[in-house]
Each structure stands twice: as structure tokens, then as C-alpha cells.
Scaffold this motif. Structure first.
Motif, mmCIF file in Angstrom:
data_model
loop_
_atom_site.group_PDB
_atom_site.id
_atom_site.type_symbol
_atom_site.label_atom_id
_atom_site.label_comp_id
_atom_site.label_asym_id
_atom_site.label_seq_id
_atom_site.Cartn_x
_atom_site.Cartn_y
_atom_site.Cartn_z
ATOM 1 N N ARG A 224 -23.942 -6.092 -60.510
ATOM 2 C CA ARG A 224 -23.523 -6.280 -59.249
ATOM 3 C C ARG A 224 -21.745 -5.960 -59.266
ATOM 4 O O ARG A 224 -21.373 -5.641 -58.305
ATOM 5 C CB ARG A 224 -23.343 -8.007 -59.180
ATOM 6 C CG ARG A 224 -24.878 -8.319 -58.797
ATOM 7 C CD ARG A 224 -25.025 -9.687 -58.118
ATOM 8 N NE ARG A 224 -24.908 -10.637 -59.230
ATOM 9 C CZ ARG A 224 -25.953 -11.001 -60.089
ATOM 10 N NH1 ARG A 224 -27.100 -10.738 -59.915
ATOM 11 N NH2 ARG A 224 -25.600 -11.943 -60.912
ATOM 12 N N GLY A 227 -21.256 -3.075 -57.791
ATOM 13 C CA GLY A 227 -21.473 -3.033 -56.385
ATOM 14 C C GLY A 227 -22.896 -2.999 -55.901
ATOM 15 O O GLY A 227 -23.099 -2.629 -54.756
ATOM 16 N N LYS A 229 -26.080 -4.707 -54.822
ATOM 17 C CA LYS A 229 -26.488 -5.909 -54.339
ATOM 18 C C LYS A 229 -27.863 -6.386 -54.759
ATOM 19 O O LYS A 229 -28.816 -6.175 -54.082
ATOM 20 C CB LYS A 229 -26.040 -6.228 -52.703
ATOM 21 C CG LYS A 229 -25.980 -7.540 -52.391
ATOM 22 C CD LYS A 229 -25.164 -7.452 -50.676
ATOM 23 C CE LYS A 229 -24.625 -8.772 -50.532
ATOM 24 N NZ LYS A 229 -24.230 -9.208 -49.202
ATOM 25 N N VAL A 250 -20.592 -9.558 -55.483
ATOM 26 C CA VAL A 250 -20.572 -8.073 -55.974
ATOM 27 C C VAL A 250 -19.124 -7.546 -56.411
ATOM 28 O O VAL A 250 -18.246 -8.145 -55.482
ATOM 29 C CB VAL A 250 -21.361 -7.107 -54.768
ATOM 30 C CG1 VAL A 250 -22.762 -7.184 -54.981
ATOM 31 C CG2 VAL A 250 -20.723 -7.343 -53.644
ATOM 32 N N GLY A 251 -18.964 -6.722 -57.047
ATOM 33 C CA GLY A 251 -17.556 -6.089 -57.134
ATOM 34 C C GLY A 251 -17.409 -5.419 -55.905
ATOM 35 O O GLY A 251 -18.105 -4.859 -55.388
ATOM 36 N N THR A 252 -15.909 -5.259 -55.714
ATOM 37 C CA THR A 252 -15.333 -4.766 -54.470
ATOM 38 C C THR A 252 -14.603 -3.560 -54.867
ATOM 39 O O THR A 252 -14.252 -2.852 -53.955
ATOM 40 C CB THR A 252 -14.754 -5.715 -53.651
ATOM 41 O OG1 THR A 252 -13.847 -6.644 -54.504
ATOM 42 C CG2 THR A 252 -15.815 -6.694 -53.056
ATOM 43 N N GLU A 254 -11.396 -3.681 -55.633
ATOM 44 C CA GLU A 254 -10.081 -3.923 -55.041
ATOM 45 C C GLU A 254 -8.909 -3.506 -55.759
ATOM 46 O O GLU A 254 -7.654 -3.210 -55.447
ATOM 47 C CB GLU A 254 -9.982 -5.200 -54.257
ATOM 48 C CG GLU A 254 -9.674 -6.403 -54.989
ATOM 49 C CD GLU A 254 -10.482 -7.618 -54.738
ATOM 50 O OE1 GLU A 254 -11.983 -7.065 -54.883
ATOM 51 O OE2 GLU A 254 -10.021 -8.584 -54.599
ATOM 52 N N LEU A 258 -14.622 1.145 -58.434
ATOM 53 C CA LEU A 258 -15.730 0.187 -58.529
ATOM 54 C C LEU A 258 -16.423 0.289 -59.831
ATOM 55 O O LEU A 258 -16.747 1.281 -60.571
ATOM 56 C CB LEU A 258 -16.583 0.433 -57.500
ATOM 57 C CG LEU A 258 -17.621 -0.396 -57.056
ATOM 58 C CD1 LEU A 258 -17.220 -1.800 -56.790
ATOM 59 C CD2 LEU A 258 -18.595 0.282 -56.143
ATOM 60 N N ASP A 263 -13.964 -5.865 -62.092
ATOM 61 C CA ASP A 263 -14.988 -6.089 -61.111
ATOM 62 C C ASP A 263 -15.977 -6.973 -61.983
ATOM 63 O O ASP A 263 -16.338 -7.909 -61.148
ATOM 64 C CB ASP A 263 -15.606 -4.802 -60.749
ATOM 65 C CG ASP A 263 -14.822 -4.165 -59.631
ATOM 66 O OD1 ASP A 263 -14.139 -4.967 -58.861
ATOM 67 O OD2 ASP A 263 -14.764 -2.930 -59.565
ATOM 68 N N ARG A 270 -16.499 -15.268 -58.961
ATOM 69 C CA ARG A 270 -17.207 -15.553 -57.643
ATOM 70 C C ARG A 270 -18.510 -16.407 -57.710
ATOM 71 O O ARG A 270 -18.950 -17.029 -56.966
ATOM 72 C CB ARG A 270 -17.548 -14.197 -56.886
ATOM 73 C CG ARG A 270 -16.096 -13.399 -56.510
ATOM 74 C CD ARG A 270 -16.458 -12.199 -55.748
ATOM 75 N NE ARG A 270 -14.972 -11.623 -55.553
ATOM 76 C CZ ARG A 270 -14.878 -10.243 -55.862
ATOM 77 N NH1 ARG A 270 -15.562 -9.484 -56.540
ATOM 78 N NH2 ARG A 270 -13.518 -9.599 -55.640
#
Lengths: 373, 155
Positions: A224, A227, A229, A250-252, A254, A258, A263, A270
Motif C-alpha cells: 500500500r 500506492g 489500494k 495508501v502511500g501518497t 507527498e 511514491l 510512504d 494511517r
């Protein structure tokens, strides 16, 4: 990263007794200066041939063995096994057992992710979050101890039910913990997740692309983090997770590409929040009942085979059980999430710096007991 | 796709290479000709309607009269699962490697070699993985007798 390896290549052994390898893992590093040209993992130092042992004990006796695979998340290990055998036997558990199992699994997920986040911070050089994480984990272990007497290896999930019902007032204590814990996650973010140095150390290191991750069979938070899902609790629900409202974290990307270490780390943070949401709902769904109602007197599944997978904190745990109709499993094969993620380690770490090896390994959150079995 | 559709597709495509199919079993499976593993696996991996891009589990089972290798395949795209089985004689079991299709097969095949002595032809690095390199025998075989000592140490 393209590196010219024409310089002198030195072989360096990292482990098996190295604090940052999270257990007895040996990494054979081929180093060119500070750059790692190749990192070959050598596993098996903790190999006990669990799969052979369990061929000689009856089905109920396997549960304590499963505890000893991933000792940081033993509740989830035994849950996968009992669900597999229940599927083979065709047992349906009542709602109380279901809710308690969800609460225990999610509390254990929080405990396990706290170890992951705490030790990861410690690996990178931040000691305070480690203490905070272990302090909060202690409350969870106290809850487990109160329920089944053990703090680490529980033997709590039985085939067809649970060892004991929870003590009176357990639900209240769980909700109290969740109420206390949710704001703590923000504190952890302040001190670690959003820390400038921590981000610099992790956010563009150890990139695992979704394609590579799937090819290496990487699952769970590590997948995840890239990215993708995918969560067994949502995509192949067991224990009635479909009736519970939560998001797949999920990793984004930012803070960089990615699928970086940051992440993967952040997915766990999260997920902890989502687990709190799940626990609240499971407590609300609890109904009275007898937790040993459907525990079978004699466990002799019909001949056949079953594959059951569950989402444990480190990824997708699969049990493949072959029954010959006897009282002992004929063959039990475990698909270990840490084993598969470790096979991707060589690919991910090639070309990184030696110090980043520690960051990559920590971000995978491996437990050697489960890799070596 | 449902297991029935996958089984039908495999039979249509490969005919006599599919020895037996049980799409209604708890864990739907097809037993295939061991020599055809690479081609069938390639088809399952690349065919658009199947896209089995995730090798969930690869492991051996010793049935005393034969050795079986089980491939549990899953598609991240279509979210369906299917199991392949290769049955081989217990003496010198060998299969082609599927490492080129799923990278994770590298370690899984090493484990199957380590535990059952199944040789994967074309494997890039077929060594023992969990047991020491100089370990004798294949522990998960049913007739395995564990040694009394290993390098003069009691086991």
C-alpha cells in the motif's frame, strides 16, 4: 540509480547480530565505498521447521506454534490459522466471538505498528518516539494479559471460539484506550512523521514501484505504501469486515517519489487510526453470547485442502492446509508476508548508501520469526 | 472470472495438458502436466482476461506416492484466484522455474528445493534458503529422519 561499480568492491557482513536487522538476519553487502552494489540477504538463522512440527500435533495444538511465528502480532497469526481450520470444518462462530476477534486483531495491529514506528524512529536516530510507542503498546498488552493471561504469545483464538470471554468492563477499557490513543498519533506525527530530518532520511530512499512490488508478492503496508489500494479485509472480507466502515490507507508520495520508505512508514500510522475506528465499531456491535459455543469436541476435518488468507499487520498471511481426514494436519504451508517482502530487498536496496540499508530494512518492518518459521 | 470459467478456459486452450480440474473444490484447482508449467503459467500471467500477476504461494506437498507442487495464483486486477498443481514422482522431481514471470518465485522455489528436493530447472540461484548449505536430506519429506548431530553438535 545508475552507479559505476568499477572501483574496489568490498564484502561486508551486516548481521546476523546487528541491532538494526531486527533479528538474526545476515546481509552480505558488496560495497563500493559508501555505495551498496549488492545486498544479499541470508535467512534461516531462526529456522525451527515449524511446518514439520505441526504435522505431529493435533489441530488445536498448532495454535501456540503459530503464535511463535510473528511474535509481535501473535493474535493475528493465530487468527489466520483458526479461520482456515474453521473454513475446512465449516464452523460458523457467533457474533460475540467475531467482535472480540476483530477487537483483539486490531489492538494487536496497533501494538505491532507501534513497534514498527518506534523502532524505525530508533533506527533513523530518534529515540523519544520509541519510548512513546512502547508506553502506549503497554496498555494494549495489559488488556491482553487481563483477558488471556499472556502478554506476547496468547493461544487465545481457539478453533471454533475463544479461550475465555473478556472480563467485565473490558469494552470500557478498550474505548478508554482508543480515546486516549487517537490524539497520541498526532503527537507521534509531530515528533517523527513530519520531522524534517526524518523525512530527509526516508522520503526518497528505497523506492518500490507498484509493478515490482506485485511481482515480488509484496503485500500489506509495504504494498500500500507503493500506492496500490489492496487490503484483504476489504477485498476478500473475513470475520464480517465488510460490515465495518474503514478506509484503506495508501502511500501518497507527498514528500518524494511514491513507494519510498516514508510512504511505507506513513501507511502504518494511517492504519493505526483506521484500526481505532474499527475497534469502536466492533465494540458497538458486540452482543452477549457463549464464546465456546461452537468449539468442536473432536477436530477431524474432512480430507481436502484450504487456502485462507488474512490481513495481518505485516501483510497478507496465508495458510494452505492439506487434511487427510486425520486428527493432525497432513501438511501446513504458511505464506509469510515478511518472507516475500524480504525477497524484494535485494532489488530495492541495490545502489543505495550503507546508512540507507538500515532505513530500507526498517521500513519493511520484518520479523525474522516469521521469515524463518 | 469464476473458477469454472478459468478451468474451462484452461481445458480449451491446453487440452490434454490439464490432467484433472476441481473448480468446485474449496480451493479450486487444476492438476497439470509438469512439463507444461511454464507455458500454462505464462498464459495465466499474460492473458488479459486472467492477469494472474500475484503468486501468492508456492509450496510442495509430499503425498508418499508422489510429490506435488502447488501454485496459488491471484489477480490484483480482476481479484480472482486459481490453483495449479504439478504432480511428480518422488524420485528426482524437477520442474521449470517460473522466476521470469513472478520474481518472488525465486525464493519460494529455493524453499521448495530446500524442503523437498525439487529441482527447478533454469533457476538463477538454486541454493538452500532456510537450512544450512551443508544440511543433508529434505526435512518436509514424510520419510525424513532428522540427524542426531550436525557438525558434532546435537540437534
Amino acid at each position: 540509480m545508475e552507479v559505476d561499480y568499477s572501483g574496489d568492491v568490498m564484502t561486508l557482513n551486516m548481521g546476523p547480530q546487528h541491532p538494526s536487522t531486527h533479528g538474526v538476519l545476515r546481509l552480505e553487502l558488496k560495497t563500493d565505498g559508501e555505495i551498496v552494489a549488492d545486498a544479499i540477504p541470508h535467512i534461516g538463522y531462526l529456522h525451527r521447521c515449524f511446518e514439520k512440527h505441526v504435522e505431529n500435533v493435533d489441530y488445536a495444538g498448532v495454535v501456540p506454534y503459530t503464535d511463535r511465528m510473528d511474535y509481535c502480532a501473535a493474535m493475528n497469526m493465530e487468527l489466520g490459522y483458526v479461520l482456515a481450520v474453521e473454513k475446512l470444518l465449516g464452523i460458523q462462530v457467533n457474533n460475540r466471538v467475531r467482535c472480540i476477534r476483530i477487537i483483539m486483531a486490531e489492538l494487536d495491529r496497533i501494538a505491532s505498528h507501534l513497534i514498527a514506528a518506534g523502532t524505525y524512529g530508533n533506527d533513523i536516530g530518534s529515540f523519544t518516539p520509541f519510548l512513546w510507542c512502547f508506553r502506549d503498546r503497554e496498555t494494549i498488552l495489559d488488556l491482553f494479559e487481563e483477558t488471556c493471561g499472556a502478554r506476547l504469545l496468547y493461544n487465545y483464538n481457539w478453533i471454533g471460539g475463544l479461550m475465555f470471554d473478556v472480563k467485565p468492563g473490558f469494552e470500557k477499557k478498550v474505548i478508554e484506550f482508543v480515546d486516549y490513543f487517537e490524539p497520541q498519533v498526532e503527537n507521534l506525527n509531530t515528533i517523527l512523521s513530519d520531522n524534517y530530518i526524518f523525512i530527509k532520511r526516508t522520503a526518497s530512499v528505497g523506492i518500490l514501484s507498484p509493478e515490482v512490488a506485485i511481482s515480488y508478492g509484496v503485500t500489506g503496508p509495504n504494498l500500500r505504501g507503493s500506492g496500490v489500494k489492496f487490503d484483504v479485509r476489504k477485498d476478500e472480507p473475513y470475520l464480517g469486515y465488510q460490515d465495518i466502515d474503514f478506509e484503506i490507507a495508501v502511500g501518497t508520495g507527498e514528500h518524494g517519489p511514491l513507494g519510498s520508505c516514508w510512504d511505507r512508514y506513513m501507511v502504518r500510522i494511517r492504519e493505526v487510526k483506521e484500526s481505532c475506528k474499527i475497534i469502536r465499531q466492533a465494540v458497538a456491535q458486540m452482543t452477549p453470547g457463549d464464546v465456546r459455543e461452537s468449539v468442536p469436541k473432536r477436530i477431524k476435518p474432512p480430507a481436502g485442502e484450504v487456502y485462507m488468507r488474512t490481513e495481518c499487520p505485516r501483510g497478507e498471511l496465508g495458510y494452505y492446509i492439506v487434511s487427510d481426514g486425520g486428527p493432525k494436519p497432513y501438511r501446513l504451508k504458511v505464506k509469510s508476508p515478511c518472507f516475500t517482502v524480504m525477497s524484494a530487498f535485494r532489488e530495492v536496496s541495490r545502489g543505495s548508501m550503507i546508512a540507507d540499508i538500515v532505513a530500507i530494512l526498517g521500513s519493511f518492518d520484518i520479523v525474522l520469526g516469521e521469515i524463518d518459521r | 472470472m469464476t473458477p469454472q470459467e478459468i478451468a474451462a478456459l484452461l481445458t480449451e486452450k491446453f487440452g490434454s495438458w490439464i490432467l484433472e480440474s476441481k473448480p468446485d473444490a474449496m480451493n479450486p484447482w487444476s492438476a497439470i502436466e509438469p512439463g507444461a508449467i511454464l507455458e500454462i503459467a505464462q498464459f495465466l500471467r499474460t492473458e488479459e482476461s486472467l492477469s494472474m500477476d500475484h503468486l501468492e504461494l508456492l509450496g510442495g506437498v509430499d503425498y508418499k506416492d508422489r510429490i506435488e507442487v502447488v501454485y496459488v495464483l491471484y489477480s490484483m486486477k480482476h481479484r480472482h484466484r486459481y490453483t495449479l498443481k504439478c504432480r511428480m514422482p518422488r524420485e528426482a522431481p524437477a520442474l521449470q522455474t517460473v522466476e521470469s514471470l513472478w520474481s518472488v518465485a525465486n525464493w519460494h522455489e529455493r524453499e521448495a528445493y530446500d524442503m523437498f528436493g525439487i529441482v527447478f530447472e533454469g533457476h538463477s540461484d538454486l541454493r538452500r534458503i532456510l537450512c544450512p548449505d551443508d544440511w543433508e536430506g529434505y526435512p518436509l519429506r514424510k520419510d525424513y529422519k532428522s540427524p542426531k548431530t550436525y557438525r558434532d553438535m546435537p540437534v
